[in-house]
Design a protein around this motif. Sequence first.
Motif, short mmCIF file in Angstrom:
data_model
loop_
_atom_site.label_atom_id
_atom_site.label_comp_id
_atom_site.label_asym_id
_atom_site.label_seq_id
_atom_site.Cartn_x
_atom_site.Cartn_y
_atom_site.Cartn_z
N LYS A 109 38.99 31.67 45.48
CA LYS A 109 38.05 32.67 46.05
C LYS A 109 38.77 33.93 46.15
CE LYS A 109 34.94 29.44 48.21
NZ LYS A 109 34.51 29.00 49.70
N ALA A 110 38.15 35.03 46.35
CA ALA A 110 38.77 36.28 46.28
C ALA A 110 38.95 37.05 47.83
CB ALA A 110 38.07 37.54 45.30
N ALA A 111 39.64 37.72 48.08
CA ALA A 111 39.87 38.35 49.19
C ALA A 111 40.31 39.98 49.31
CB ALA A 111 40.73 37.58 50.26
N ALA A 112 39.87 40.61 50.21
CA ALA A 112 40.44 41.95 50.26
C ALA A 112 40.82 42.28 51.65
CB ALA A 112 39.14 42.89 50.04
N ILE A 113 41.46 43.27 51.91
CA ILE A 113 42.21 43.35 53.27
C ILE A 113 41.73 44.89 53.91
CG2 ILE A 113 44.11 43.40 54.74
CD1 ILE A 113 45.40 41.49 52.70
N VAL A 114 41.48 44.96 54.95
CA VAL A 114 41.09 46.22 55.82
C VAL A 114 41.78 46.13 57.08
CG1 VAL A 114 39.33 47.51 56.86
CG2 VAL A 114 38.86 46.41 54.75
N SER A 115 42.71 46.81 57.15
CA SER A 115 43.67 46.97 58.27
C SER A 115 43.74 48.45 59.12
CB SER A 115 45.26 46.59 57.82
OG SER A 115 45.68 47.63 57.00
N LEU A 175 36.45 43.43 44.82
CA LEU A 175 36.40 42.09 45.31
C LEU A 175 35.22 41.26 44.48
CD1 LEU A 175 36.80 40.19 47.51
CD2 LEU A 175 35.20 41.67 49.22
N GLU A 176 34.01 42.24 44.38
CA GLU A 176 33.09 41.69 43.75
C GLU A 176 33.16 40.88 42.14
OE1 GLU A 176 29.59 44.20 44.10
OE2 GLU A 176 29.99 44.37 46.43
N SER A 177 33.93 41.85 41.66
CA SER A 177 34.49 41.44 40.53
C SER A 177 35.31 40.08 40.36
CB SER A 177 35.22 42.50 39.46
OG SER A 177 35.88 42.19 38.41
N TRP A 178 36.27 40.03 41.31
CA TRP A 178 37.19 38.87 41.37
C TRP A 178 36.43 37.67 41.97
CZ3 TRP A 178 43.12 39.22 42.46
CH2 TRP A 178 43.65 40.13 41.33
N ALA A 180 33.40 36.93 41.46
CA ALA A 180 32.78 36.41 40.36
C ALA A 180 33.42 35.68 39.48
CB ALA A 180 31.53 37.65 39.54
N ALA A 181 34.44 36.12 39.11
CA ALA A 181 35.51 35.49 38.27
C ALA A 181 36.04 34.14 38.72
CB ALA A 181 36.60 36.76 37.77
N MET A 182 36.48 34.46 40.03
CA MET A 182 37.06 33.11 40.70
C MET A 182 35.76 31.86 40.80
SD MET A 182 39.91 33.55 40.94
CE MET A 182 40.51 32.22 41.89
N ARG A 183 34.49 32.33 40.73
CA ARG A 183 33.48 31.13 40.62
C ARG A 183 33.49 30.36 39.46
NH1 ARG A 183 27.38 33.53 41.82
NH2 ARG A 183 27.49 33.07 44.08
N THR A 184 34.06 30.93 38.00
CA THR A 184 34.19 30.34 37.06
C THR A 184 35.43 29.41 37.35
OG1 THR A 184 35.33 32.09 36.00
CG2 THR A 184 33.11 32.27 35.82
N VAL A 185 36.50 29.72 37.81
CA VAL A 185 37.51 29.07 38.14
C VAL A 185 37.16 27.57 38.96
CG1 VAL A 185 39.71 28.77 39.29
CG2 VAL A 185 39.15 30.96 38.10
#
Length: 187
Positions: A109-115, A175-178, A180-185
């Motif tokens: 799955k994909a992740a983004a970070i806000v710190s 994040l949304e792009s990744w 979606a791409a990770m869904r295919t994985v």
Amino acid sequence: MTSLKIAVILGSTRPGRNGKAVADWVVDRAGARSGAEYELVDLADWPLPFMDEPMPPAMGRYQGEHTKAWAAKVAEFDGYVFVTPEYNHSLPGVLKNAIDFAYAEWNNKAAAIVSYGTVGGIRAAEHLRTVASAVQLAHVNQQLAFSLFTDFEDLSLFKPGAHHDAAATKLFEELESWAAAMRTVRN
């Protein structure tokens, strides 16, 4: 393809924490997006004990009801935005513990970070990237880093600069792009 589901995980449970305002800001900005549904997941609502599973989470043999419930919650999402403060040059123990409680539910799955922190929480973000890699989360490059000195009034009232809006848009796009791409994985 159904809409993406992304959790905004608030990684601090400290009384008087600044993170709630930051997480609310992220959810507010994400609310204008049409490519994904964003949901706040506040770790204060998930009082996990210090890791108490007898088997490593990678084996997927969860025994505690709290673990099963948390793993099911994590599994609901295609991606995550981790909102983390920096405590002693790293991420909070409660966030690390919450990540450690599950394994397969994070995978591919994909992740983004806000710190946030005195130097924008960047050291916490870098440590979080290492942890995310260990549970097979694909973390995007774009991140948001809020300084306690310039984005908070009196170190507590969140007032981010307008320049963060463009960076947030880029974070959501990546994040949304990744995700979606990770869904295919995963499929």
